[in-house]
Structures are given as structure tokens and as C-alpha cells.
Design a protein around this motif. Structure first.
Motif, PDB file in Angstrom:
ATOM      1  N   PHE A  24       0.802  -1.220   0.000  1.00 21.98           N
ATOM      2  CA  PHE A  24       0.000   0.000   0.000  1.00 21.98           C
ATOM      3  C   PHE A  24       0.838   1.274   0.000  1.00 21.98           C
ATOM      4  O   PHE A  24       0.291   2.372  -0.098  1.00 21.98           O
ATOM      5  CB  PHE A  24      -0.997   0.033   1.169  1.00 21.98           C
ATOM      6  N   ALA A  25       2.157   1.165   0.108  1.00 24.03           N
ATOM      7  CA  ALA A  25       3.031   2.327  -0.049  1.00 24.03           C
ATOM      8  C   ALA A  25       3.630   2.283  -1.459  1.00 24.03           C
ATOM      9  O   ALA A  25       3.490   1.302  -2.176  1.00 24.03           O
ATOM     10  CB  ALA A  25       4.126   2.328   1.010  1.00 24.03           C
ATOM     11  N   GLY A  26       4.333   3.352  -1.853  1.00 22.36           N
ATOM     12  CA  GLY A  26       4.981   3.376  -3.160  1.00 22.36           C
ATOM     13  C   GLY A  26       4.027   3.533  -4.329  1.00 22.36           C
ATOM     14  O   GLY A  26       4.278   3.010  -5.419  1.00 22.36           O
ATOM     15  N   ASN A  27       2.930   4.258  -4.127  1.00 21.99           N
ATOM     16  CA  ASN A  27       1.951   4.472  -5.194  1.00 21.99           C
ATOM     17  C   ASN A  27       2.595   5.241  -6.355  1.00 21.99           C
ATOM     18  O   ASN A  27       2.989   6.390  -6.194  1.00 21.99           O
ATOM     19  CB  ASN A  27       0.774   5.264  -4.630  1.00 21.99           C
ATOM     20  N   PRO A  28       2.705   4.639  -7.544  1.00 20.91           N
ATOM     21  CA  PRO A  28       3.391   5.310  -8.656  1.00 20.91           C
ATOM     22  C   PRO A  28       2.636   6.504  -9.218  1.00 20.91           C
ATOM     23  O   PRO A  28       3.229   7.332  -9.914  1.00 20.91           O
ATOM     24  CB  PRO A  28       3.509   4.201  -9.715  1.00 20.91           C
ATOM     25  N   LEU A  29       1.349   6.631  -8.921  1.00 23.32           N
ATOM     26  CA  LEU A  29       0.566   7.755  -9.437  1.00 23.32           C
ATOM     27  C   LEU A  29       0.733   9.016  -8.609  1.00 23.32           C
ATOM     28  O   LEU A  29       0.324  10.089  -9.028  1.00 23.32           O
ATOM     29  CB  LEU A  29      -0.928   7.390  -9.498  1.00 23.32           C
ATOM     30  N   ARG A  30       1.317   8.888  -7.439  1.00 28.70           N
ATOM     31  CA  ARG A  30       1.436  10.072  -6.605  1.00 28.70           C
ATOM     32  C   ARG A  30       2.826  10.262  -6.015  1.00 28.70           C
ATOM     33  O   ARG A  30       3.068  11.220  -5.294  1.00 28.70           O
ATOM     34  CB  ARG A  30       0.408  10.032  -5.476  1.00 28.70           C
ATOM     35  N   SER A  31       3.761   9.382  -6.344  1.00 29.48           N
ATOM     36  CA  SER A  31       5.076   9.452  -5.713  1.00 29.48           C
ATOM     37  C   SER A  31       6.091  10.251  -6.531  1.00 29.48           C
ATOM     38  O   SER A  31       7.151  10.595  -6.042  1.00 29.48           O
ATOM     39  CB  SER A  31       5.620   8.037  -5.483  1.00 29.48           C
ATOM     40  N   LYS A  32       5.781  10.532  -7.810  1.00 29.89           N
ATOM     41  CA  LYS A  32       6.762  11.209  -8.659  1.00 29.89           C
ATOM     42  C   LYS A  32       6.730  12.718  -8.436  1.00 29.89           C
ATOM     43  O   LYS A  32       5.675  13.348  -8.450  1.00 29.89           O
ATOM     44  CB  LYS A  32       6.495  10.896 -10.131  1.00 29.89           C
ATOM     45  N   LEU A  33       7.913  13.277  -8.266  1.00 30.31           N
ATOM     46  CA  LEU A  33       8.011  14.724  -8.111  1.00 30.31           C
ATOM     47  C   LEU A  33       7.820  15.401  -9.468  1.00 30.31           C
ATOM     48  O   LEU A  33       8.111  14.834 -10.516  1.00 30.31           O
ATOM     49  CB  LEU A  33       9.370  15.095  -7.515  1.00 30.31           C
ATOM     50  N   GLY A  34       7.359  16.613  -9.428  1.00 27.45           N
ATOM     51  CA  GLY A  34       7.217  17.366 -10.679  1.00 27.45           C
ATOM     52  C   GLY A  34       6.036  16.942 -11.514  1.00 27.45           C
ATOM     53  O   GLY A  34       6.010  17.158 -12.730  1.00 27.45           O
ATOM     54  N   ASN A  35       5.011  16.334 -10.921  1.00 27.62           N
ATOM     55  CA  ASN A  35       3.802  15.981 -11.655  1.00 27.62           C
ATOM     56  C   ASN A  35       3.173  17.257 -12.222  1.00 27.62           C
ATOM     57  O   ASN A  35       2.836  18.170 -11.474  1.00 27.62           O
ATOM     58  CB  ASN A  35       2.816  15.280 -10.715  1.00 27.62           C
ATOM     59  N   PRO A  36       3.034  17.335 -13.547  1.00 26.49           N
ATOM     60  CA  PRO A  36       2.570  18.594 -14.149  1.00 26.49           C
ATOM     61  C   PRO A  36       1.094  18.881 -13.909  1.00 26.49           C
ATOM     62  O   PRO A  36       0.617  19.963 -14.238  1.00 26.49           O
ATOM     63  CB  PRO A  36       2.846  18.374 -15.635  1.00 26.49           C
ATOM     64  N   PHE A  37       0.361  17.913 -13.342  1.00 27.75           N
ATOM     65  CA  PHE A  37      -1.077  18.084 -13.209  1.00 27.75           C
ATOM     66  C   PHE A  37      -1.471  18.274 -11.757  1.00 27.75           C
ATOM     67  O   PHE A  37      -1.320  17.375 -10.945  1.00 27.75           O
ATOM     68  CB  PHE A  37      -1.787  16.855 -13.776  1.00 27.75           C
ATOM     69  N   SER A  38      -2.006  19.439 -11.450  1.00 26.10           N
ATOM     70  CA  SER A  38      -2.563  19.670 -10.120  1.00 26.10           C
ATOM     71  C   SER A  38      -3.987  19.119 -10.099  1.00 26.10           C
ATOM     72  O   SER A  38      -4.595  18.892 -11.151  1.00 26.10           O
ATOM     73  CB  SER A  38      -2.580  21.157  -9.810  1.00 26.10           C
ATOM     74  N   PRO A  39      -4.559  18.890  -8.913  1.00 28.25           N
ATOM     75  CA  PRO A  39      -5.959  18.438  -8.857  1.00 28.25           C
ATOM     76  C   PRO A  39      -6.918  19.381  -9.577  1.00 28.25           C
ATOM     77  O   PRO A  39      -7.854  18.929 -10.238  1.00 28.25           O
ATOM     78  CB  PRO A  39      -6.237  18.407  -7.350  1.00 28.25           C
ATOM     79  N   THR A  40      -6.673  20.686  -9.470  1.00 27.39           N
ATOM     80  CA  THR A  40      -7.545  21.656 -10.140  1.00 27.39           C
ATOM     81  C   THR A  40      -7.474  21.499 -11.656  1.00 27.39           C
ATOM     82  O   THR A  40      -8.502  21.517 -12.352  1.00 27.39           O
ATOM     83  CB  THR A  40      -7.144  23.091  -9.747  1.00 27.39           C
ATOM     84  N   GLN A  41      -6.257  21.328 -12.188  1.00 26.05           N
ATOM     85  CA  GLN A  41      -6.114  21.127 -13.628  1.00 26.05           C
ATOM     86  C   GLN A  41      -6.742  19.813 -14.067  1.00 26.05           C
ATOM     87  O   GLN A  41      -7.340  19.725 -15.151  1.00 26.05           O
ATOM     88  CB  GLN A  41      -4.627  21.148 -13.994  1.00 26.05           C
ATOM     89  N   ALA A  42      -6.627  18.797 -13.225  1.00 33.97           N
ATOM     90  CA  ALA A  42      -7.191  17.492 -13.571  1.00 33.97           C
ATOM     91  C   ALA A  42      -8.710  17.561 -13.669  1.00 33.97           C
ATOM     92  O   ALA A  42      -9.306  17.028 -14.613  1.00 33.97           O
ATOM     93  CB  ALA A  42      -6.769  16.455 -12.531  1.00 33.97           C
ATOM     94  N   ILE A  43      -9.353  18.229 -12.711  1.00 33.45           N
ATOM     95  CA  ILE A  43     -10.813  18.304 -12.745  1.00 33.45           C
ATOM     96  C   ILE A  43     -11.284  19.180 -13.894  1.00 33.45           C
ATOM     97  O   ILE A  43     -12.326  18.923 -14.509  1.00 33.45           O
ATOM     98  CB  ILE A  43     -11.368  18.800 -11.387  1.00 33.45           C
ATOM     99  N   GLU A  44     -10.519  20.202 -14.249  1.00 30.33           N
ATOM    100  CA  GLU A  44     -10.870  21.038 -15.404  1.00 30.33           C
ATOM    101  C   GLU A  44     -10.805  20.217 -16.694  1.00 30.33           C
ATOM    102  O   GLU A  44     -11.671  20.338 -17.569  1.00 30.33           O
ATOM    103  CB  GLU A  44      -9.934  22.239 -15.484  1.00 30.33           C
ATOM    104  N   ALA A  45      -9.766  19.385 -16.815  1.00 32.81           N
ATOM    105  CA  ALA A  45      -9.639  18.530 -17.996  1.00 32.81           C
ATOM    106  C   ALA A  45     -10.781  17.530 -18.070  1.00 32.81           C
ATOM    107  O   ALA A  45     -11.342  17.268 -19.151  1.00 32.81           O
ATOM    108  CB  ALA A  45      -8.294  17.802 -17.968  1.00 32.81           C
ATOM    109  N   LEU A  46     -11.161  16.975 -16.930  1.00 36.75           N
ATOM    110  CA  LEU A  46     -12.258  16.013 -16.899  1.00 36.75           C
ATOM    111  C   LEU A  46     -13.577  16.666 -17.295  1.00 36.75           C
ATOM    112  O   LEU A  46     -14.329  16.125 -18.122  1.00 36.75           O
ATOM    113  CB  LEU A  46     -12.370  15.411 -15.500  1.00 36.75           C
TER     114      LEU A  46
END
Length: 444
Positions: A49-71
Motif C-alpha cells: 500500500f506504499a509506493g503508489n506510482p501515481l502520486r510518488s513522482k516529483l514534478g507531476n505537471p497536473f494539479s488536482p484543479t487542472q485534472a478536474i478542469e480537464a475532466l
């Protein structure tokens, strides 16, 4: 306080303290198995349950706000039957992981020629998710999903959705060789040497924790007003204009400790009535308001066993999203604790039994063959469930697998932090820490 069967598949994160400073290090993954012995120390890159690859990388270009706007832009395009090229908004791929009553959608890869059955998450496209819900008379909106992360290499934005109220989706999704499976069952079925499977387990754990938290935070605890999702479901806010209280996902911290009799080279293990036969584990309990982690370790040990603890050393921590829905995600915080007294007085309301065990007895309890067989058996059961066989059976508590000559006792498997606390002591992998002179480590 409740003593918990604790937790987790682990990287060995050991912390060496120089007075108050801590330095942690992680051992690398290995699958060394002696051809003679069926016991071993299993070392992982990270806890289950640790080491989640979707949230562990630094420099993720997508903030939650940008993600919901895209959706929302994508859903608007589909509603208006526009082609992606007609929009000025960048085009992304979307994948959605449905959950039902805390269970993620999963499928088995047994038919793909794998050497043994294993599971994988049942991601579906945004179009497919929208169509399924519309067939049930439900309008898909951005507020009905929670953002899990963005993977740059494949340009995919990942989401989770709770479809518990849409019972008609179960047979339709099941017809595609998929089914909703208890996360605990998937945990046991996961091959801890498989990086992909461990990553998917971490993603599913994160998603379940968020969705379960959404289920218990529908109303503001301050004024009673209805809450609304914010930041792509990663927090909520009270809808009452006079309140607007911000609400964040709930974490329940738990201390879990291996109590050690240094002089006689023994460890204190306990049993609860809900444990399967022969299983013993570490002591554990929730942290109370106003106490430090070290104080919680000492209090829980004293309350449950009557053993007084002095020195306390941090080992590692693990998210544990497989508890009850009222506690969406516990954080297991692991310690070694050194006994100042040896007489045991078991609190029978909390424990069935507690005993001192020698290092050799503990080594015998770390029976690799049983863990591996349990994993294979659980994976085969997931395969059966995805094929529509035995769907009414509950596999979540199936940890005890008979495998030839049985050890008199065994401890939780590599998915649990308890396993790694016990194993690292039994195989002397932390003796350089445990032999530090008194006062050089945390003794507050």
C-alpha cells in the motif's frame, strides 16, 4: 485499547537515531530463497500500500484543479457530441477504477499465458464509465469521481468512482471477466516480488481510502451542513456559506511494536480471538490525544500485557486502508520496544494470549512456504471469482493455508508491517540498532 493485527509488506526502513536525529535507509528487493530452509527474511522496496506510482513522482505537471478542469472539459465535449479537435483544451486519456462497497473492480490475467494466476485492476475508459452510468439513469459528473494521479509517460489521468448504489452495473461488468474483490483478498493474492502488482495494490489502497472517507464525511462536523467535493475530490468543504469549513481525508495513526527481552533474546507476541489458528503477531493500538508515539507504545504494552517498556526505536510506517469503512486509512507506525519487566498479565478483553518466544521459535514461524502458497491460493480464488465461480464466498480472512508439515505457529505475511518487524529481529538485521548503549536512542 484494541490490539490490532497489524500490517504490511515492507521495505526495511530502519531509523538510526543519534540522540534526536533519525537516519533511515531502505534495503533493496531480493528474492533469495534457500533450497534447504523454508524460512527466510523477505525484503521489499516498500510496504504493501506504499509506493503508489501515481502520486510518488516529483514534478507531476497536473494539479488536482487542472485534472478536474480537464475532466469536465472532456465530459462537456461528449455531452455536446463535439470532436476533441474542435476544442482548444488539450486532449488526454482518462481511466476510471470503479469501486463497490469498498471493493475495487479487478480481473485475472490467468488466461494470458501467465505461469500462475494473478490479478490486475479493472480500469475502464471514461466513455465506458459514462455509458454504464447513463444506462442506469445516472449522469456522470466531475464531482462523482476522485483524482488519483497523472502518468506522464502514457498521458493518462486516473480516477476512481464509487458505484455502490448502482447494482445493475455488477452483472454488466462481471460479464467482462471482472468482479469487485475485497481489497484484503487482493492483498493476500499479490505476489510481493511483482513490482506491477505491488504498484496496483498501492493505487487501489489509495483509492479505497479516499472513497471510504467521502462516504463518512458527507456532512460538516461543525455545523451539520452538507459537504461538497473540492480539488478533484482530494478534500471537501462545507456548503453552508456561514461555515465553509475545510475538511481533509482522515488518517487514524496506530502504533505497532515488537517488544523485546534483550537479556534473554526473546520477543513478545500476542493472539487475538479473531486470529486464525496458530497466528501470533505484534502488539498494536491507536494513539490517544495528547500522547507521543513513544508514550503510546508504552501505554498499549502495559495495558494489554502488564509489561513495562523503556527504550523505543522507530522502524518504519505503512498505510493500512483495509480496515473498517469508519476508519478509511490507518497509518501503522512500527517500533521496537525494550522490556523493563518480564511478567505477563494479559488483558483478556483485548487479547486471547501473549507469550515470550525465543528467536529460534520465531524463525520457525516465518515459514515462507505457507506465505507463498497462501498467495497462490488467493490468486486462484480471484480468478474463480472473475469467472463467476464462488462469488458468494468471502475470502478476506483466508490467511491460513495448510502446507504439509506445519510450524506450531506463524506470523502475518509479507503484506504486513508486523511480519517485517518480527523478521528483521529474528534474522538479526537490526542488531546494530538493538545493541546501541542505553541513552543513545529514543528513551524519552
Amino acid at each position: 485499547m484494541l490490539s490490532l493485527l497489524s500490517s504490511t509488506s515492507t521495505s526495511y526502513l530502519f531509523s538510526l537515531s543519534n540522540k534526536l536525529s533519525l537516519r533511515s535507509f531502505t534495503t533493496t528487493r531480493r528474492r533469495a530463497l534457500s533450497c534447504i530452509s523454508t524460512t527466510m527474511s523477505i525484503t521489499l522496496q516498500s510496504h504493501a500500500f506504499a509506493g503508489n506510482p501515481l502520486r510518488s513522482k516529483l514534478g507531476n505537471p497536473f494539479s488536482p484543479t487542472q485534472a478536474i478542469e480537464a475532466l469536465k472539459a472532456q465530459l462537456l465535449l461528449e455531452t455536446n457530441a463535439q470532436s476533441p479537435s474542435s476544442s482548444s483544451f488539450p486532449v488526454f486519456n482518462f481511466k476510471v477504477l470503479p469501486f463497490r462497497k469498498g471493493r475495487p473492480l479487478a480481473s485475472s490475467n490467468a488466461e494470458t499465458g501467465a505461469s500462475q494466476p494473478n490479478w490486475q485492476l479493472g480500469w475502464i475508459s471514461l466513455d465506458r464509465c459514462k455509458a454504464l452510468l447513463e444506462n442506469s439513469g445516472v449522469q456522470l459528473t466531475g464531482d462523482s469521481m476522485v483524482y488519483l494521479g497523472f502518468r506522464v509517460e502514457d498521458g493518462v489521468i486516473y480516477w476512481a468512482i464509487d458505484v455502490s448504489s448502482e447494482g445493475s452495473l455488477v452483472p454488466e461488468l462481471g460479464s467482462q471477466q471482472s468482479c469487485f474483490v475485497e481489497l484484503r483478498t487482493l492483498m493476500v493474492a499479490t505476489d510481493w516480488a511483482d513490482d506491477r502488482a505491488m504498484a496496483e495494490l498501492a493505487i487501489a489502497g489509495h483509492a479505497r481510502a479516499l472513497l471510504e472517507w467521502h462516504g463518512i464525511s458527507q456532512f460538516c462536523g461543525h455545523c451539520g451542513g452538507k459537504t461538497v467535493p473540492m480539488e478533484a475530490g482530494l478534500r471537501k468543504q462545507c456548503s453552508n456559506e456561514l461555515c465553509k469549513k475545510r475538511i481533509y481525508p482522515r488518517i487514524d495513526p496506530v502504533v505497532i511494536m515488537l517488544v523485546i527481552d534483550r537479556e534473554n533474546d526473546r520477543a513478545l507476541l500476542s493472539r487475538q480471538s479473531r486470529f486464525v489458528p496458530r497466528m501470533w503477531s505484534c502488539l498494536a493500538g491507536f494513539i490517544e490525544p495528547g500522547e507521543s508515539l513513544e508514550e503510546a507504545v508504552r501505554r498499549e504494552t502495559w495495558e494489554e500485557t502488564g509489561v513495562e517498556v523503556g527504550e523505543v526505536i522507530y522502524h518504519s510506517s505503512q498505510p493500512w486502508p483495509v480496515g473498517p469503512s469508519s476508519m478509511p486509512c490507518q497509518l501503522m507506525i512500527g517500533f521496537f520496544a525494550f522490556a523493563k519487566s518480564l511478567e505477563i498479565k494479559v488483558d483478556k478483553e483485548e487479547l486471547e494470549d501473549a507469550k515470550w518466544h525465543s528467536r529460534e521459535d520465531v524463525k520457525k514461524a516465518l515459514t515462507f512456504a505457507e506465505y507463498k502458497k497462501a498467495q497462490k491460493t488467493a490468486a486462484a480464488k480471484v480468478e474463480q471469482m472473475c469467472k463467476g465461480v464462488e462469488k458468494g464466498q468471502n475470502f478476506s480472512a483466508d490467511f491460513n493455508v495448510e502446507s504439509g508439515e506445519l510450524a506450531p505457529m506463524f506470523v502475518p505475511g509479507p503484506f504486513a508491517i508486523a511480519h517485517h518487524l518480527i523478521s528483521s529481529w529474528a534474522y538479526q538485521e537490526v542488531d546494530h540498532l538493538l545493541k546501541q548503549p542505553s541513552g543513545s536512542l529514543s528513551n524519552l
